[in-house]
Design a protein around this motif. Structure first.
Motif, short mmCIF file in Angstrom:
data_model
loop_
_atom_site.label_atom_id
_atom_site.label_comp_id
_atom_site.label_asym_id
_atom_site.label_seq_id
_atom_site.Cartn_x
_atom_site.Cartn_y
_atom_site.Cartn_z
N ASP A 55 0.83 -1.22 0.00
CA ASP A 55 0.00 0.00 0.00
C ASP A 55 0.86 1.26 0.00
N LYS A 56 2.05 1.17 0.64
CA LYS A 56 2.98 2.32 0.61
C LYS A 56 4.39 1.79 0.37
N PRO A 57 4.71 1.52 -0.89
CA PRO A 57 6.01 0.88 -1.19
C PRO A 57 7.21 1.62 -0.60
N SER A 58 7.13 2.95 -0.51
CA SER A 58 8.30 3.69 -0.02
C SER A 58 8.55 3.42 1.46
N LEU A 59 7.52 2.90 2.16
CA LEU A 59 7.70 2.59 3.59
C LEU A 59 7.89 1.09 3.85
N ALA A 60 7.93 0.30 2.78
CA ALA A 60 8.02 -1.17 2.96
C ALA A 60 9.32 -1.54 3.67
N ARG A 61 9.25 -2.57 4.50
CA ARG A 61 10.44 -2.99 5.26
C ARG A 61 11.33 -3.92 4.44
N SER A 62 10.82 -4.39 3.29
CA SER A 62 11.67 -5.14 2.36
C SER A 62 11.11 -5.02 0.95
N ASP A 63 12.00 -4.95 -0.02
CA ASP A 63 11.66 -4.96 -1.45
C ASP A 63 10.65 -3.89 -1.89
N GLY A 64 10.69 -2.73 -1.23
CA GLY A 64 9.79 -1.64 -1.62
C GLY A 64 10.01 -1.17 -3.06
N ALA A 65 11.27 -1.14 -3.49
CA ALA A 65 11.59 -0.60 -4.82
C ALA A 65 10.93 -1.39 -5.95
N GLN A 66 10.70 -2.67 -5.70
CA GLN A 66 10.11 -3.50 -6.75
C GLN A 66 8.62 -3.76 -6.53
N SER A 67 8.07 -3.20 -5.43
CA SER A 67 6.65 -3.45 -5.14
C SER A 67 5.77 -2.45 -5.87
N LEU A 68 4.67 -2.94 -6.44
CA LEU A 68 3.70 -2.06 -7.09
C LEU A 68 2.81 -1.45 -6.02
N ASP A 69 2.41 -0.19 -6.22
CA ASP A 69 1.38 0.36 -5.32
C ASP A 69 0.02 -0.04 -5.91
N PHE A 70 -1.07 0.37 -5.26
CA PHE A 70 -2.39 -0.10 -5.71
C PHE A 70 -2.70 0.36 -7.13
N ASP A 71 -2.39 1.62 -7.44
CA ASP A 71 -2.66 2.10 -8.80
C ASP A 71 -1.85 1.32 -9.83
N GLY A 72 -0.60 1.09 -9.49
CA GLY A 72 0.27 0.33 -10.40
C GLY A 72 -0.26 -1.07 -10.61
N PHE A 73 -0.74 -1.69 -9.52
CA PHE A 73 -1.27 -3.05 -9.66
C PHE A 73 -2.53 -3.03 -10.52
N ASP A 74 -3.40 -2.07 -10.27
CA ASP A 74 -4.67 -2.02 -11.02
C ASP A 74 -4.42 -1.85 -12.52
N GLU A 75 -3.45 -1.00 -12.83
CA GLU A 75 -3.14 -0.76 -14.24
C GLU A 75 -2.60 -2.03 -14.89
N LEU A 76 -1.68 -2.70 -14.17
CA LEU A 76 -1.12 -3.95 -14.70
C LEU A 76 -2.20 -5.01 -14.82
#
Ligand code: PEP
Ligand code: MN
Length: 338
Positions: A301-322
């Motif tokens: 939900d907030k990739p920039s705050l993820a405790r691991s692999d945030g840089a490669q995680s999609l946010d919700f908008d990114g997931f919806d688009e994909l």
């Protein structure tokens, strides 16, 4: 297995080979042609290593057409295997997506992610509770507490759960919470773990180790199958190469090769291969186009705050688009996505 003998082989060298084969319990039939003398192994020779036979002085050539992974091979089972994850099929007529965060972090995070993904028709939620991090100083996961949060979030949406089991000793603990065990890329060679998972009755997802050949990967699956568990899903997640522009190199060619050699379903994890979120959509689409049965995608939900692999995680908008793009592609490919 067929063993062709050297025309120069002495009686002593021949006897040495024959004694070895008999001692190992193999029944041998001898053939003579105009050109050479051959031995054929009559009994099931699965445990006989062709290289051990080649090492004998009497041997000219060993022809071994059987794949070493018997149960995983398409030769043994021509039809595709569909793996049932608590009523959700992987393989078969539909394209399957597994999604969720790299690590389970807290209740709110899991609840938000499960609600979003569940609402999109994703039926299997991922999330690591025991994290195999490269550095011992990096976040190692919440352990059992994380499993509880993952299960609770999934249940609130009627979703299934997959999570990594890092050691055989933890199988029992995970069993209370997961519908499918994940064997991480670093653990693909852990035969002790694979054997133990062969004795369980839940599906096992096996990530390809970054330097594993296709044969080694299928042999990892063979360990689980040989133990009596028929439900294995393979996941290509990128291999180590000279390339520095991505975290790992996604081996797209592995997908059609696995489909040729094995009946097991194969998914692709574009997130760990890409290492950066903007590369995830093109790799995900390439994977489906190449014949993958589905995808394993990291979403936060907030990739920039993820405790691991945030840089490669999609946010919700990114997931919806994909997700929308994959739905169109999957329809064209004739394997619809929910
Ligand atoms: C993961 O799925 O978060 C993970 C650690 O993957 P891998 O084992 O492929 O590195
Ligand atoms: Mn990860």
């Amino acid at each position: 297995m067929l063993i062709r003998l050297k025309s120069s082989a002495t009686q002593h060298q021949y006897r040495e080979l024959l004694d070895y084969l008999e001692r190992e319990g193999y029944e041998v039939k001898k053939y003579s042609t105009d050109e050479s003398v051959c031995l054929s192994i009559l009994k099931d020779a699965a445990s006989l290593d062709a290289d051990d036979v080649r090492a004998f002085d009497a041997v000219e050539e060993v022809v071994d057409s059987r794949p070493p992974y018997r149960r995983a091979s398409r030769a043994l089972k021509p039809e595709d295997t569909v793996v049932d994850v608590g009523g959700v099929p992987i393989g078969g007529e539909r394209t399957r997506i597994i999604a969720g965060p790299c690590s389970v972090e807290d209740e709110g995070q899991m609840h938000r992610i499960a609600t979003h993904l569940g609402g999109k028709g994703v039926f299997i939620l991922r999330g690591g509770a025991y994290k195999p991090r490269t550095s011992p100083y990096a976040f190692q996961g919440l352990g059992e507490k994380g499993l509880k949060l993952l299960r609770g979030a999934a249940d609130s949406q009627g979703m299934r759960v997959v999570s990594e089991v890092p050691a055989a000793e933890l199988i029992e603990r995970l069993d209370h919470y997961v519908d499918m065990y994940q064997v991480g890329a670093r653990n693909m060679h852990n035969t002790h773990l694979l054997k133990a998972l062969g004795r369980t009755n839940k599906p096992v997802l096996i990530k390809r180790a970054p330097s594993a050949t296709i044969e080694e990967w299928l042999l990892a699956a063979e360990y689980v199958l040989a133990g009596g568990n028929p439900s294995v899903v393979l996941v290509e997640r990128g291999i180590r190469s000279f390339a520095r522009h991505v975290r790992y190199t996604l081996d797209v060619s592995a997908i059609p090769i696995i489909k040729e050699l094995s009946h097991l379903p194969v998914l692709v994890d574009p997130s760990h291969a890409a290492g950066r979120r903007r590369l995830v959509p093109p790799l995900a689409q390439a994977a489906l186009a190449a014949g993958a049965d589905g995808l394993l995608i990291e979403v936060h939900d907030k990739p920039s705050l993820a405790r691991s692999d945030g840089a490669q995680s999609l946010d919700f908008d990114g997931f919806d688009e994909l997700h929308a793009a994959l739905q169109s592609l999957a329809a064209v490919l004739g394997r619809p996505l929910d």
